[in-house]
Motif scaffolding. Structure first.
Motif, PDB file in Angstrom:
ATOM      1  N   ALA A 140       0.078  14.761  18.048  1.00 36.06           N
ATOM      2  CA  ALA A 140      -1.056  14.219  16.768  1.00 36.06           C
ATOM      3  C   ALA A 140      -0.683  12.868  15.890  1.00 36.06           C
ATOM      4  CB  ALA A 140      -0.507  15.859  16.101  1.00 36.06           C
ATOM      5  N   LYS A 141       0.412  12.515  16.335  1.00 38.40           N
ATOM      6  CA  LYS A 141       0.087  10.596  15.644  1.00 38.40           C
ATOM      7  C   LYS A 141      -0.134  10.660  16.514  1.00 38.40           C
ATOM      8  CE  LYS A 141       4.484   7.708  14.487  1.00 38.40           C
ATOM      9  NZ  LYS A 141       5.801   7.583  13.927  1.00 38.40           N
ATOM     10  N   ALA A 142       0.077  10.535  18.028  1.00 42.23           N
ATOM     11  CA  ALA A 142      -0.724   9.171  18.712  1.00 42.23           C
ATOM     12  C   ALA A 142      -2.139   9.511  18.557  1.00 42.23           C
ATOM     13  CB  ALA A 142      -0.109   9.404  20.498  1.00 42.23           C
ATOM     14  N   ARG A 143      -2.457  10.997  18.812  1.00 40.01           N
ATOM     15  CA  ARG A 143      -4.005  10.749  18.804  1.00 40.01           C
ATOM     16  C   ARG A 143      -4.495  10.284  16.462  1.00 40.01           C
ATOM     17  NH1 ARG A 143      -3.823  16.475  17.699  1.00 40.01           N
ATOM     18  NH2 ARG A 143      -3.326  17.166  19.789  1.00 40.01           N
ATOM     19  N   LYS A 144      -3.864  10.275  16.379  1.00 43.32           N
ATOM     20  CA  LYS A 144      -4.214   9.562  14.538  1.00 43.32           C
ATOM     21  C   LYS A 144      -3.762   7.667  14.476  1.00 43.32           C
ATOM     22  CE  LYS A 144      -2.464   9.273   9.917  1.00 43.32           C
ATOM     23  NZ  LYS A 144      -1.401  10.153   9.046  1.00 43.32           N
ATOM     24  N   ASN A 145      -3.503   7.072  15.533  1.00 40.99           N
ATOM     25  CA  ASN A 145      -3.010   5.775  15.890  1.00 40.99           C
ATOM     26  C   ASN A 145      -3.925   5.559  16.672  1.00 40.99           C
ATOM     27  OD1 ASN A 145      -0.827   6.095  13.944  1.00 40.99           O
ATOM     28  ND2 ASN A 145       0.409   5.921  16.166  1.00 40.99           N
ATOM     29  N   LYS A 146      -4.989   6.667  17.780  1.00 37.64           N
ATOM     30  CA  LYS A 146      -6.233   5.700  17.471  1.00 37.64           C
ATOM     31  C   LYS A 146      -7.234   5.581  17.152  1.00 37.64           C
ATOM     32  CE  LYS A 146      -4.781   7.365  22.247  1.00 37.64           C
ATOM     33  NZ  LYS A 146      -5.550   7.941  23.780  1.00 37.64           N
ATOM     34  N   VAL A 147      -7.354   6.520  16.387  1.00 37.52           N
ATOM     35  CA  VAL A 147      -8.084   6.409  14.886  1.00 37.52           C
ATOM     36  C   VAL A 147      -8.882   4.763  14.215  1.00 37.52           C
ATOM     37  CG1 VAL A 147      -9.517   7.602  13.391  1.00 37.52           C
ATOM     38  CG2 VAL A 147      -8.488   9.072  14.898  1.00 37.52           C
TER      39      VAL A 147
END
Length: 76
Positions: free
Chosen positions: A15-22
């Motif tokens: 989830a943190k990795a997905r948030k960093n891509k936004v």
């Protein structure tokens, strides 16, 4: 860690990795300053030095051309 804890940890990491891509909705706001490694700083400095050298070469070249033109005009 038991299996459930491991799964929760992995899910949080994803989830943190997905948030960093936004991409942030307001890019004009002050960007987060990040650490620049010594190697990156060296690359940046080298690129700036090369750019400055290229700029110096561009300014020197027309001056030489102007100096050469009167000599060639006299020989004709």
């Amino acid at each position: 860690m038991n299996r459930k804890q491991e799964m929760i940890k992995k899910m949080a990491k994803r989830a943190k990795a997905r948030k960093n891509k936004v991409v942030p909705s307001n890019p004009s706001s002050k960007p987060v300053e990040r650490y620049i490694s010594k190697a990156e700083r060296a690359k940046i400095a080298l690129a700036e030095a090369a750019e400055q050298a290229a700029a110096n070469n561009e300014t020197d070249t027309p001056a030489q051309d102007v100096a050469d033109t009167p000599e060639t005009a006299d020989k004709k």
